[in-house]
Design a protein around this motif. Structure first.
Motif: not given
Length: 273
Positions: A143, A167, A163, A170
């Motif tokens: 990550i 991630i 970010w 996701y």
């Protein structure tokens, strides 16, 4: 550059020759139905095209660890060539192949369940606990690493924290959604991009005249500037762990084992390193 070219040739020959020997040892049966067919649930057990499975498995293997590990390992000198080549052929490729094919043989079971099947319930429980701990550590690295890379690439578009959350979301979606809905669509694209990058770097190495140290008896020494603090053994082998052999890949192989439609596909999918 000669040593580099010979290393590539050795890897190709390892796939052509040694992987066939490994396949014979496993006793592949192309007529035996795979879990993707006998246990299909369209969530985890989903028949997919071989090329797509190959690219997904390729991306599973060629992640941050193998790339950064090999780059960092180059500081020790040409010894890294021997470890990557021999390790990939005789250790990593064999390890990944049997991890995936044993899962195919046993209904798509994970590595922890397969371990318990052959080594007993005690070892199965140990592997479950060890795998959870490993996944937490690897998950944290996978990550933060990509988040920092994306942040460096995009500048002020988003922060590292943003970010990280992207991630993480996701990861959650790729876990709960059927494998062909997200992983099956994005991973092949990333796999093609990675192959294109590798091809581009290879072309640049030859056209721009990069000098790569050759493997000789004299060069098989520790070439780091602070060699005393970083001895060749075991630091080289720990640094280039994913690039030559890695138990983590065994946790990914069953995902693809549940999508294969023929056991003959295993050699092309699981020995691709």
């Amino acid at each position: 550059m000669i040593s580099f070219c010979l290393s590539v040739v050795a890897l190709v020959l390892g796939y052509i020759l040694y992987s066939k020997f490994v396949e014979r040892i496993f006793e592949v049966d192309p007529n035996r139905k795979t879990p993707a067919i006998t246990m299909r649930d369209d969530v985890d057990y989903v028949p997919m095209p071989e090329w797509k499975i190959f690219l997904i498995q390729f991306l599973n293997i060629a992640g941050l660890g193998p790339i950064f590990g090999a780059v960092a390992g180059a500081m020790w000198g040409p010894s890294a060539f021997l470890w990557i080549v021999l390790g990939s052929i005789f250790a990593g490729g064999v390890h990944d192949y049997f991890s995936g094919m044993l899962s195919v043989k046993h209904g798509g079971e994970s590595i922890t369940e397969i371990t318990g099947r052959y080594l007993g319930d005690g070892m199965k429980q140990f592997m479950r606990a060890f795998t959870i701990l490993l996944m937490i550590m690897v998950g944290a690295v996978f990550i933060m690493g990509p988040a920092k890379i994306l942040n460096d690439m995009t500048g002020d578009i988003a922060t590292v924290t943003t970010w990280v959350w992207g991630i993480l979301i996701y990861y959650v979606l790729s876990t709960v959604l059927p494998i062909d809905k997200l992983i099956g669509k994005l991973y092949p694209l990333f796999g093609v991009a990675l192959l294109f990058m590798a091809l581009g770097l290879s072309v640049i190495m030859f056209t721009d005249g990069y000098v790569i140290p050759e493997i000789t008896l004299a060069s098989l020494t520790n070439m780091r500037t602070n060699a005393e603090s970083y001895p060749l053994f075991p630091m080289l082998f720990v640094t280039i762990a994913c690039g030559a052999i890695s138990g983590f890949h065994a946790s990914q192989s069953p995902m693809m084992a549940r999508c294969m439609t023929n056991e003959k596909q295993g050699r092309r999918i699981f020995t691709e390193r």
